[in-house]
Design a protein around this motif. Structure first.
Motif, PDB file in Angstrom:
ATOM      1  N   ILE A 128      -1.201  54.320  23.233  1.00  0.00           N
ATOM      2  CA  ILE A 128      -2.457  54.685  23.891  1.00  0.00           C
ATOM      3  C   ILE A 128      -2.177  55.459  25.182  1.00  0.00           C
ATOM      4  O   ILE A 128      -3.083  56.005  25.807  1.00  0.00           O
ATOM      5  N   GLU A 129      -0.914  55.536  25.587  1.00  0.00           N
ATOM      6  CA  GLU A 129      -0.575  56.282  26.799  1.00  0.00           C
ATOM      7  C   GLU A 129      -0.763  57.778  26.558  1.00  0.00           C
ATOM      8  O   GLU A 129      -0.659  58.271  25.426  1.00  0.00           O
ATOM      9  N   LEU A 130      -1.027  58.512  27.644  1.00  0.00           N
ATOM     10  CA  LEU A 130      -1.366  59.925  27.515  1.00  0.00           C
ATOM     11  C   LEU A 130      -0.231  60.737  26.903  1.00  0.00           C
ATOM     12  O   LEU A 130      -0.475  61.678  26.141  1.00  0.00           O
ATOM     13  N   ALA A 131       1.028  60.390  27.213  1.00  0.00           N
ATOM     14  CA  ALA A 131       2.162  61.148  26.659  1.00  0.00           C
ATOM     15  C   ALA A 131       2.167  61.081  25.134  1.00  0.00           C
ATOM     16  O   ALA A 131       2.413  62.082  24.454  1.00  0.00           O
ATOM     17  N   TYR A 132       1.893  59.910  24.591  1.00  0.00           N
ATOM     18  CA  TYR A 132       1.837  59.746  23.129  1.00  0.00           C
ATOM     19  C   TYR A 132       0.653  60.533  22.555  1.00  0.00           C
ATOM     20  O   TYR A 132       0.783  61.234  21.547  1.00  0.00           O
ATOM     21  N   LEU A 133      -0.504  60.423  23.196  1.00  0.00           N
ATOM     22  CA  LEU A 133      -1.701  61.096  22.699  1.00  0.00           C
ATOM     23  C   LEU A 133      -1.525  62.608  22.670  1.00  0.00           C
ATOM     24  O   LEU A 133      -1.943  63.270  21.717  1.00  0.00           O
ATOM     25  N   VAL A 134      -0.902  63.150  23.712  1.00  0.00           N
ATOM     26  CA  VAL A 134      -0.656  64.587  23.751  1.00  0.00           C
ATOM     27  C   VAL A 134       0.288  64.981  22.614  1.00  0.00           C
ATOM     28  O   VAL A 134       0.052  65.963  21.905  1.00  0.00           O
ATOM     29  N   ALA A 135       1.356  64.202  22.423  1.00  0.00           N
ATOM     30  CA  ALA A 135       2.321  64.520  21.373  1.00  0.00           C
ATOM     31  C   ALA A 135       1.671  64.467  19.995  1.00  0.00           C
ATOM     32  O   ALA A 135       1.894  65.348  19.155  1.00  0.00           O
ATOM     33  N   VAL A 136       0.852  63.448  19.754  1.00  0.00           N
ATOM     34  CA  VAL A 136       0.264  63.275  18.423  1.00  0.00           C
ATOM     35  C   VAL A 136      -0.742  64.392  18.113  1.00  0.00           C
ATOM     36  O   VAL A 136      -0.934  64.756  16.954  1.00  0.00           O
ATOM     37  N   GLN A 137      -1.350  64.969  19.165  1.00  0.00           N
ATOM     38  CA  GLN A 137      -2.298  66.062  18.944  1.00  0.00           C
ATOM     39  C   GLN A 137      -1.620  67.337  18.441  1.00  0.00           C
ATOM     40  O   GLN A 137      -2.276  68.242  17.931  1.00  0.00           O
ATOM     41  N   HIS A 138      -0.290  67.424  18.601  1.00  0.00           N
ATOM     42  CA  HIS A 138       0.442  68.593  18.119  1.00  0.00           C
ATOM     43  C   HIS A 138       0.768  68.497  16.631  1.00  0.00           C
ATOM     44  O   HIS A 138       1.281  69.461  16.045  1.00  0.00           O
ATOM     45  N   LEU A 139       0.511  67.344  16.023  1.00  0.00           N
ATOM     46  CA  LEU A 139       0.750  67.201  14.589  1.00  0.00           C
ATOM     47  C   LEU A 139      -0.444  67.733  13.801  1.00  0.00           C
ATOM     48  O   LEU A 139      -1.580  67.640  14.253  1.00  0.00           O
ATOM     49  N   ALA A 140      -0.170  68.252  12.609  1.00  0.00           N
ATOM     50  CA  ALA A 140      -1.262  68.624  11.712  1.00  0.00           C
ATOM     51  C   ALA A 140      -2.069  67.367  11.376  1.00  0.00           C
ATOM     52  O   ALA A 140      -1.535  66.252  11.399  1.00  0.00           O
ATOM     53  N   PRO A 141      -3.365  67.520  11.073  1.00  0.00           N
ATOM     54  CA  PRO A 141      -4.231  66.344  10.929  1.00  0.00           C
ATOM     55  C   PRO A 141      -3.760  65.288   9.925  1.00  0.00           C
ATOM     56  O   PRO A 141      -3.771  64.094  10.239  1.00  0.00           O
ATOM     57  N   ARG A 142      -3.314  65.679   8.731  1.00  0.00           N
ATOM     58  CA  ARG A 142      -2.940  64.664   7.740  1.00  0.00           C
ATOM     59  C   ARG A 142      -1.664  63.914   8.125  1.00  0.00           C
ATOM     60  O   ARG A 142      -1.647  62.674   8.078  1.00  0.00           O
ATOM     61  N   PRO A 143      -0.583  64.605   8.525  1.00  0.00           N
ATOM     62  CA  PRO A 143       0.585  63.853   9.029  1.00  0.00           C
ATOM     63  C   PRO A 143       0.239  62.962  10.233  1.00  0.00           C
ATOM     64  O   PRO A 143       0.788  61.885  10.386  1.00  0.00           O
ATOM     65  N   ARG A 144      -0.694  63.419  11.058  1.00  0.00           N
ATOM     66  CA  ARG A 144      -1.145  62.618  12.201  1.00  0.00           C
ATOM     67  C   ARG A 144      -1.782  61.314  11.716  1.00  0.00           C
ATOM     68  O   ARG A 144      -1.484  60.234  12.229  1.00  0.00           O
ATOM     69  N   ALA A 145      -2.660  61.444  10.720  1.00  0.00           N
ATOM     70  CA  ALA A 145      -3.306  60.247  10.165  1.00  0.00           C
ATOM     71  C   ALA A 145      -2.266  59.308   9.561  1.00  0.00           C
ATOM     72  O   ALA A 145      -2.325  58.085   9.767  1.00  0.00           O
ATOM     73  N   VAL A 146      -1.296  59.866   8.830  1.00  0.00           N
ATOM     74  CA  VAL A 146      -0.239  59.046   8.224  1.00  0.00           C
ATOM     75  C   VAL A 146       0.537  58.307   9.303  1.00  0.00           C
ATOM     76  O   VAL A 146       0.784  57.094   9.201  1.00  0.00           O
ATOM     77  N   LEU A 147       0.926  59.018  10.364  1.00  0.00           N
ATOM     78  CA  LEU A 147       1.712  58.402  11.439  1.00  0.00           C
ATOM     79  C   LEU A 147       0.953  57.236  12.076  1.00  0.00           C
ATOM     80  O   LEU A 147       1.509  56.155  12.288  1.00  0.00           O
ATOM     81  N   ILE A 148      -0.329  57.453  12.385  1.00  0.00           N
ATOM     82  CA  ILE A 148      -1.114  56.416  13.064  1.00  0.00           C
ATOM     83  C   ILE A 148      -1.343  55.219  12.138  1.00  0.00           C
ATOM     84  O   ILE A 148      -1.205  54.064  12.542  1.00  0.00           O
ATOM     85  N   LEU A 149      -1.672  55.493  10.884  1.00  0.00           N
ATOM     86  CA  LEU A 149      -1.919  54.394   9.942  1.00  0.00           C
ATOM     87  C   LEU A 149      -0.638  53.606   9.652  1.00  0.00           C
ATOM     88  O   LEU A 149      -0.667  52.375   9.578  1.00  0.00           O
ATOM     89  N   ARG A 150       0.481  54.303   9.513  1.00  0.00           N
ATOM     90  CA  ARG A 150       1.735  53.618   9.172  1.00  0.00           C
ATOM     91  C   ARG A 150       2.399  52.982  10.400  1.00  0.00           C
ATOM     92  O   ARG A 150       2.724  51.796  10.391  1.00  0.00           O
ATOM     93  N   ASP A 151       2.593  53.777  11.462  1.00  0.00           N
ATOM     94  CA  ASP A 151       3.406  53.301  12.591  1.00  0.00           C
ATOM     95  C   ASP A 151       2.615  52.532  13.638  1.00  0.00           C
ATOM     96  O   ASP A 151       3.179  51.696  14.344  1.00  0.00           O
ATOM     97  N   VAL A 152       1.330  52.835  13.779  1.00  0.00           N
ATOM     98  CA  VAL A 152       0.524  52.130  14.786  1.00  0.00           C
ATOM     99  C   VAL A 152      -0.187  50.931  14.160  1.00  0.00           C
ATOM    100  O   VAL A 152      -0.130  49.816  14.677  1.00  0.00           O
ATOM    101  N   LEU A 153      -0.840  51.159  13.032  1.00  0.00           N
ATOM    102  CA  LEU A 153      -1.618  50.092  12.394  1.00  0.00           C
ATOM    103  C   LEU A 153      -0.803  49.267  11.405  1.00  0.00           C
ATOM    104  O   LEU A 153      -1.220  48.187  11.005  1.00  0.00           O
TER     105      LEU A 153
END
Length: 335
Positions: A128-153
């Motif tokens: 939830i820190e800004l550094a992570y949020l900025v980095a994740v915004q550079h990912l394409a939408p589907r890989p971003r969703a995969v990363l959040i669902l797999r690694d965060v949730l």
């Protein structure tokens, strides 16, 4: 977890108040999920509203094979992907101009879950820190969703594949690409991009930063930041990288010699933050100016993200500080 309700029957026979009772308990965690996906507090708010609207309209699609919570996450993720497909530009190098802060008081509303697990706590904080949020915004939408669902949730690959209408192999491949993309936009060592738990040293550093800022003492501020400090002010374009560039920006922006500042400490995105107010003679009060969110690593400030005064209301910061400073003293226990 009690909030993660299993229903063996569908939702078709549930009336609107009953439906709200089953779904509203998940609002905060869905909001945080959408915020991670989108980087914008306001866009997350709109997307959660859209999620509940879609859920009510499509309630017959819930067949009781998963929890209501998982079903809602599926709808929310797809609502985020729809929004990203429509109207979100590619972020510039290092910049996410739509970035908005998330108040800690709302993060405190998240369900406890496995909160006693140190690794779970660490992941919740770091992602939830800004550094992570900025980095994740550079990912394409589907890989971003995969990363959040797999690694965060912590969702299994097969559940993510089902949500995205994809194969498990495709999901695993997207996860590897997403992790590689994150490494490009975050410092190599995890401890270098997360500030970790706030300790006495961090509080003292924030206190010194606050005092130097109110005094507009640029040499004192320069002594508190790391050589490779980064500074940005979304949605204003531009990022300063390195102490010399940041100091130059402070000087050229007319910060030096500015008078009539007051400060109120707060916290957003599990990071220390300082809200600054500027004296307005016509108003007879100090009015909102900017919010500085700090990332502190190894006893030095490594990043300053500055937000405009339009963020104050959403963070429940005072609309004004009186001339006698009483509001400031109530908020600023540093004295």
């Amino acid at each position: 977890m009690g909030a993660d309700v299993e229903l063996t029957a569908g939702l078709t026979g549930v009336d609107e108040p009953g439906f709200a009772g089953l779904t509203e308990r998940h609002r905060r965690e869905l909001h945080v999920h959408c915020y991670r996906m989108l980087g914008s507090f306001e866009d997350a708010e709109d997307t959660v509203q859209e999620t509940f609207l879609r859920a009510w309209r499509r309630r017959e699609t819930f067949e009781g094979r998963s929890t209501v919570r998982a079903w809602l996450y599926r709808i929310a993720t797809n609502a985020c992907l729809d929004l990203l497909a429509k109207c979100r530009p590619e972020p510039a190098s290092g910049e996410v101009r739509w970035l908005q802060p998330y108040p800690d008081r709302l993060l405190d509303e998240l369900p406890a879950g496995d909160a006693d697990e140190p690794e779970t706590l660490a992941v919740a904080r770091e992602t939830i820190e800004l550094a992570y949020l900025v980095a994740v915004q550079h990912l394409a939408p589907r890989p971003r969703a995969v990363l959040i669902l797999r690694d965060v949730l912590g969702w299994p690959a097969k559940d993510v594949a089902e949500l995205l209408g994809d194969s498990v192999n495709s999901v695993n491949s997207a996860l590897q690409r997403a992790r590689a993309g994150m490494r490009e936009h975050l410092p190599a060592e995890r401890q270098d991009w997360t500030g970790g738990d706030e300790d006495a040293g961090t509080r003292e550093l924030v206190r010194r930063f606050t005092e130097a800022s109110v005094a507009t003492d640029i040499p004192a501020l320069a002594a508190l930041v790391r050589d490779d400090v980064r500074s940005s002010m979304p949605p204003t374009p531009g990022m300063q990288i390195g102490r010399d560039e940041v100091v130059k920006y402070w000087v050229e922006s007319g910060f030096e010699g500015m008078t009539g500042l007051r400060a109120v400490p707060t916290a957003v995105n599990r990071q220390p933050a300082v809200a600054f107010y500027h004296w307005r003679e016509a108003e007879g009060a100090y009015l909102p100016l900017t919010l500085d969110v700090l990332r502190v690593v190894g006893g030095a400030i490594t990043e300053i993200v500055t937000f405009h005064s339009d963020r104050f209301a959403g963070l429940e910061l005072p609309e004004r500080l009186p001339a006698d400073g009483s509001e400031e003293e109530r908020h600023d226990h540093h004295g």
